[in-house]
Design an enzyme around this catalytic site. Sequence first.
Site, PDB file in Angstrom:
ATOM      1  N   ASP A  59      -5.008  -4.989  -9.006  1.00  0.00           N
ATOM      2  CA  ASP A  59      -4.251  -3.878  -9.608  1.00  0.00           C
ATOM      3  C   ASP A  59      -3.863  -4.211 -11.045  1.00  0.00           C
ATOM      4  O   ASP A  59      -3.997  -3.369 -11.952  1.00  0.00           O
ATOM      5  CB  ASP A  59      -2.993  -3.594  -8.786  1.00  0.00           C
TER       6      ASP A  59
ATOM      7  N   GLU B 122       0.829  -1.211   0.000  1.00  0.00           N
ATOM      8  CA  GLU B 122       0.000   0.000   0.000  1.00  0.00           C
ATOM      9  C   GLU B 122       0.861   1.256   0.000  1.00  0.00           C
ATOM     10  O   GLU B 122       0.488   2.276  -0.596  1.00  0.00           O
ATOM     11  CB  GLU B 122      -0.931  -0.005   1.222  1.00  0.00           C
TER      12      GLU B 122
END
Length: 643
Positions: free
Chosen positions: A538, A464
């Site tokens: 992603d 992250e």
Amino acid sequence: MAKKQNKKKVISLNISWLYIVLVLGIVYLIYQNQGVAPQKVEWAGVKQMILQGDVKEIHFVRNDYEGSITIKPEALGNYAELFPGKQLPSKSPHFTFLVSDKFDAESEFENLNSELMISHPDATPVKIIMVNDSKMWRNLIDWLIWPILLIVMWIWMFRGMGNAMGGGKGQGGPGGGIFNVGRSTGKLADKDSVNVTFKDVAGLYGAKDEVMEIVDFLKNPQKYTALGGKIPKGALLVGPPGTGKTLLAKAVAGEANVPFFSISGSDFVEMFVGVGASRVRDLFAQAKEKAPCIVFIDEIDAVGRARGKNVGWSSNDERENTLNQLLTEMDGFGTNSGVIVLAATNRADILDKALMRAGRFDRQIHVELPELKERQEIFNVHLRGLKVADDFDVEFMAKHTPGFSGADIANVCNEAALTAARKNKKAIDKQDFLDAVDRIVGGLERKDSTIMTPAEKRTTAYHEAGHAVVGWLLPYADPVFKVSLIPRGQALGLTWSLPSERKILPKSWMMDEMCTLMGGRVAEEIINGEPASGALNDLERMTAIAYSMVQYYGMSDKVGQLSFYDSTGARGYEMTKPYSEKTAELMDSEVKSLVEEVHRRTLKILSDNRDAFEQVAKLLLEKEVIFAEDLEQILGPKVKTKE
């Protein structure tokens, strides 16, 4: 704040209960009649029973020449062998007998009683009951009860089938049932019962301006017909789900103060042939009787899909027949009948071209996702019934909900109220709304500490942090708002960005967006020396952007200024692609090169800012949730675009 009202509890009697009681009663009677049946005996046996003093009573029907015998309780055991399984009957009569039409009942029973008194002076004479009876009515009832019961059940069954198929009695339709299945199921709201006006519709400025003309058509038709103009017959509301298309249609009816018919496109299509077309005819016949009025068809793509493109490859599909009838009705109106058709869909690309032509749906009204000011107004509408803290900033929440529809904002407000109630708060504050947005976007917070091992938690923190750092340092990337290490839904961590509300997406923005998505994967490679499976979502989103750049937007030098985007949706039914295999290989190669370029660029950004990247990850491991202010302290101000 809403006031509490004391409402009396009304108990309604559903007709289904009557059927249940009827069935239970029949079952009870059946079980009551069950038991050991009376046994038949010959007349000689009857005489023997009487002379032995075992008979209590004889019931004799003269015109049927039939009698029934009741045995004294104390003597019943003497006849156990005459009953099946030696099970004695629990009630009388115990035996029955038949005699011929020459039988003299009075003299025979009198003689037997006399003989009984001679042989058994202490015995009680047999009680003789003689009647003139007939089984006609009883047999008639036996013959009729089952047919009547079957008819009742048949009516009940088909009534439920008729309601299930939409044939039930509605506000704008007739009584239901299987025989009324072809009648319209549209709900009619009288002009006095439509309480929604444009004041209740926040935002939607452009759409409201267009539908205001429709209101003016209905209020002042002479204004337009006096000059020879024709009132438009239909308008199509097009937009994403939850943007308020149905609400806008109701507001048109409320403002115009006219009756409002509402029906779903799927209500026209049934299993029976011709039902859809019949319902279309009936709907428009009712509408003409109520003119001026509005007919609103929600999700019209259920019935208005382009002909020849239906599942099953049938040219005589029931859906197409219904569409043909709809086209005929819309084109068969009187010039100024006062009936305007509004329809809503989020798939205008698949509608039949004949439905979209001028003279049917004369105009398309686009109902888009709300902008910042519109979101602020929508928040104010949904906050009316909520007890909100005095320092609550509506503009702040509007800025932090880009891309939210009106339905999404209503859900946020409701979820914020539930969140505040769980925490036993007296008012709803800003944090409750932020928690509500997090829950809607990311899912329910999972507080179980065993979800991730320490190694997985560390990898997730750096993953992250990679997203956040790359997004913060690239000028066109959306600004990062919050980074969380708390698992939500299926995600072990989340990076929240505030998407820009731009209408045109430049190539620079797409490249920066792909680099931001690649940041998590590259961060794993830097820290662990190998990739992990956490970047699945992603990579999926990044691949979709890369293919859209090459296939749709013409952003590849080798493929050229070509676009294979299908705005009509018709290509989905074709078996071939609009490009050759060689072109497909070239596009795949260009996408791969594009992704490799994004990977190199992202790796360089994180390598050049390794210290700051690790500081962000460590801070995230310490706090679990960090905000833009924390990123600014480590990375400096957000890099601005060059625009």
